[in-house]
Design an enzyme around this catalytic site. Structure first.
Site, PDB file in Angstrom:
ATOM      1  N   ASP A  11       0.914  -0.949   0.086  1.00  0.00           N
ATOM      2  CA  ASP A  11      -0.012   0.169   0.100  1.00  0.00           C
ATOM      3  C   ASP A  11       1.024   1.269   0.079  1.00  0.00           C
ATOM      4  O   ASP A  11       1.613   1.463   0.833  1.00  0.00           O
ATOM      5  CB  ASP A  11      -0.818   0.102   1.224  1.00  0.00           C
ATOM      6  CG  ASP A  11      -2.032   0.958   1.301  1.00  0.00           C
ATOM      7  OD1 ASP A  11      -2.983   0.939   1.865  1.00  0.00           O
ATOM      8  OD2 ASP A  11      -1.623   2.166   0.676  1.00  0.00           O
ATOM      9  N   ASP A 113      -3.881   2.123  -5.447  1.00  0.00           N
ATOM     10  CA  ASP A 113      -2.239   2.158  -4.652  1.00  0.00           C
ATOM     11  C   ASP A 113      -2.168   0.769  -3.819  1.00  0.00           C
ATOM     12  O   ASP A 113      -1.421   0.861  -2.956  1.00  0.00           O
ATOM     13  CB  ASP A 113      -2.001   3.494  -3.700  1.00  0.00           C
ATOM     14  CG  ASP A 113      -2.828   3.444  -2.438  1.00  0.00           C
ATOM     15  OD1 ASP A 113      -3.915   2.863  -2.374  1.00  0.00           O
ATOM     16  OD2 ASP A 113      -2.283   4.140  -1.532  1.00  0.00           O
ATOM     17  N   GLU A 114      -3.082  -0.073  -4.156  1.00  0.00           N
ATOM     18  CA  GLU A 114      -2.804  -1.281  -3.223  1.00  0.00           C
ATOM     19  C   GLU A 114      -2.779  -2.689  -3.984  1.00  0.00           C
ATOM     20  O   GLU A 114      -3.587  -2.668  -5.161  1.00  0.00           O
ATOM     21  CB  GLU A 114      -4.209  -1.351  -2.445  1.00  0.00           C
ATOM     22  CG  GLU A 114      -4.038  -0.835  -1.120  1.00  0.00           C
ATOM     23  CD  GLU A 114      -5.198  -0.977  -0.461  1.00  0.00           C
ATOM     24  OE1 GLU A 114      -5.860  -2.069  -0.277  1.00  0.00           O
ATOM     25  OE2 GLU A 114      -6.205   0.004  -0.113  1.00  0.00           O
TER      26      GLU A 114
HETATM   27  P1  TTP Z   1      -5.295   5.009   0.922  1.00  0.00           P
HETATM   28  O1  TTP Z   1      -4.084   4.061   0.693  1.00  0.00           O
HETATM   29  O2  TTP Z   1      -6.459   4.692   1.585  1.00  0.00           O
HETATM   30  O3  TTP Z   1      -4.674   6.492   1.709  1.00  0.00           O
HETATM   31  P2  TTP Z   1      -3.182   6.979   1.486  1.00  0.00           P
HETATM   32  O4  TTP Z   1      -2.447   6.237   0.438  1.00  0.00           O
HETATM   33  O5  TTP Z   1      -3.376   8.576   1.062  1.00  0.00           O
HETATM   34  O6  TTP Z   1      -2.656   6.900   2.841  1.00  0.00           O
HETATM   35  P3  TTP Z   1      -1.880   5.645   3.682  1.00  0.00           P
HETATM   36  O7  TTP Z   1      -0.345   5.979   3.786  1.00  0.00           O
HETATM   37  O8  TTP Z   1      -2.646   5.645   4.766  1.00  0.00           O
HETATM   38  O9  TTP Z   1      -2.153   4.657   2.568  1.00  0.00           O
HETATM   39  O10 TTP Z   1      -5.924   5.578  -0.365  1.00  0.00           O
HETATM   40  C1  TTP Z   1      -5.058   5.913  -1.510  1.00  0.00           C
HETATM   41  C2  TTP Z   1      -5.446   7.141  -2.370  1.00  0.00           C
HETATM   42  O11 TTP Z   1      -6.946   6.968  -2.497  1.00  0.00           O
HETATM   43  C3  TTP Z   1      -5.324   8.274  -1.659  1.00  0.00           C
HETATM   44  O12 TTP Z   1      -3.929   8.792  -1.628  1.00  0.00           O
HETATM   45  C4  TTP Z   1      -6.089   9.257  -2.064  1.00  0.00           C
HETATM   46  C5  TTP Z   1      -7.454   8.359  -2.534  1.00  0.00           C
HETATM   47  N1  TTP Z   1      -8.551   8.467  -1.459  1.00  0.00           N
HETATM   48  C6  TTP Z   1      -9.584   9.537  -1.814  1.00  0.00           C
HETATM   49  O13 TTP Z   1      -9.599  10.163  -2.768  1.00  0.00           O
HETATM   50  N2  TTP Z   1     -10.572   9.391  -0.743  1.00  0.00           N
HETATM   51  C7  TTP Z   1     -10.511   8.792   0.469  1.00  0.00           C
HETATM   52  O14 TTP Z   1     -11.527   8.749   1.184  1.00  0.00           O
HETATM   53  C8  TTP Z   1      -9.451   7.522   0.569  1.00  0.00           C
HETATM   54  C9  TTP Z   1      -9.472   6.736   1.831  1.00  0.00           C
HETATM   55  C10 TTP Z   1      -8.598   7.697  -0.479  1.00  0.00           C
HETATM   56 MG    MG Z   2      -1.961   4.163   0.354  1.00  0.00          MG
END
Ligand code: TTP
Ligand code: MG
Length: 349
Positions: A11, A113-114
């Site tokens: 992730d 992103d996962e």
């Molecule tokens: P995530 O992997 O949930 O969050 P992240 O990568 O920003 O942070 P983390 O380090 O905790 O993994 O989500 C991936 C992307 O998806 C995030 O960068 C932006 C988008 N996103 C949104 O647009 N709205 C949301 O509610 C979430 C959770 C994510």
């Molecule tokens: Mg992320």
């Protein structure tokens, strides 16, 4: 079922914000918020993500952008640049896919992103492969990833979140219960604020508390979800990485912090999740799809879905936003408070 599996969950950290930071090195070390225009505190819409510096101020995904502005008016506020994130996502996913192929393992991208990789056939190389992946991602894209490794997808997913950002968490099969037990129940996938409160009323705060509850009682209180609670609290998960179930459709839901009662509140959120779903689909290589579905849950929990089928393209964001609005609009004109909205695309071609 196969024994001793090795599953990685990768992730990317603060993904949208990390891409922006990479593009604009002068922002490094500053709080960055990606999302709707804050309009000096009057903006509608929500935060897509915030970098870890901005999170220190309490800013997080899905927070109203006006709230983010109040928490940190000096943060760098940037609009969502989907094509940039899509490009970075594709490049990272190629790195992951190539590694999976090299070790004969299944690969499954589950969001922009996962992804999961099954490294069961890698003959004990799991940890060094994970380290190498982090290194490769940084070398090619200048952003960091957090990786979790465990005997199934559930544990790998929780582990990748355990030491964010830039973390690597390895959970051996014999350590699964020791790893899970002290965690707050919120860390288990599928437990939102509502279930957390329901469990809290029963005195259940940690996974260990949850694990001690009998299955029949969980079923009585939570129905089908009670069964999954039982399984996840015991670290059980039989899903296979190769199972493409997750990509037969791509969807996103948003539960409002306070029940919403105007289209003005709902619209920016609907458009945000629509954009995210389309970005997610296109980053996985999907261009065409046939069905758009919206979902809405009123404060009294009555839930409605409405779909439209046609020929759609993941690139036509504005057209699809309009359709989503058209589908959702009649439900918002009922003078009832709204708890949740969702958007889904399915039947990919
Ligand atoms: P995530 O992997 O949930 O969050 P992240 O990568 O920003 O942070 P983390 O380090 O905790 O993994 O989500 C991936 C992307 O998806 C995030 O960068 C932006 C988008 N996103 C949104 O647009 N709205 C949301 O509610 C979430 C959770 C994510
Ligand atoms: Mg992320």
């Amino acid at each position: 079922m196969q024994k001793n599996r090795i599953i990685l969950h990768i992730d990317l950290d603060a993904f949208f914000a990390s891409c922006e930071e990479r593009e604009n090195p002068r922002f490094r070390g500053m709080p960055i918020v990606v999302g709707a225009d804050p309009k000096e505190g009057k903006g509608r819409g929500v935060v897509s993500t915030a970098n870890y510096k901005a999170r220190e101020f309490g800013i997080h995904s899905a927070l109203p952008i006006s709230g983010a502005w109040r928490l940190c008016p000096n943060a760098i506020f940037l609009p969502v640049n989907s094509s940039l994130y899509s490009r970075v996502s594709r490049s990272v996913m190629d790195i992951l896919k190539n590694t999976a192929q090299k070790y004969n393992g299944e690969f499954n991208q589950t969001s922009v992103d996962e992804a999961y990789i099954d490294l069961s056939s890698s003959k004990g190389l799991g940890i060094s492969i994970a380290k190498n992946l982090k290194h490769e991602i940084y070398k090619h894209e200048k952003i960091t990833a957090s990786i979790g490794m465990g005997p199934n997808m559930l544990i790998a997913k929780i582990a990748s979140d355990f030491q964010k950002p830039n973390g690597l968490t390895i959970v051996k099969p014999k350590d699964v219960q020791k790893f899970l037990d002290p965690l707050p129940i919120r860390r288990l996938p599928g437990i939102g604020p509502k279930t957390e409160r329901g469990l809290g009323r029963l005195g259940i705060k940690t996974v260990c508390d949850l694990r001690k509850i009998d299955q029949p009682l969980l079923y009585e209180k939570f129905g089908q979800q009670g069964i999954s609670l039982y399984e996840s609290s015991h670290g059980l998960d039989n899903r296979q990485v190769a199972d493409r179930q997750a990509t037969k459709s791509i969807s996103e839901e948003h539960t409002f912090e306070h029940d919403a009662d105007s289209l003005q509140e709902i619209l920016p959120v609907l458009f945000t999740i629509t954009k995210r779903v389309l970005l997610n689909a296109s980053s996985q290589g999907y261009k065409k799809f046939r069905t758009i579905t919206v979902r809405l849950r009123y404060a009294d929990f009555k839930t409605h879905t409405k779909s439209l089928s046609g020929a759609y393209n993941t690139q036509n964001v504005e057209e699809i936003e309009k359709i989503a609005l058209k589908l959702l609009w009649p439900f918002t004109a009922q003078n009832k408070k709204i708890r949740l909205i969702g958007f889904r695309v399915s039947r990919f071609e």
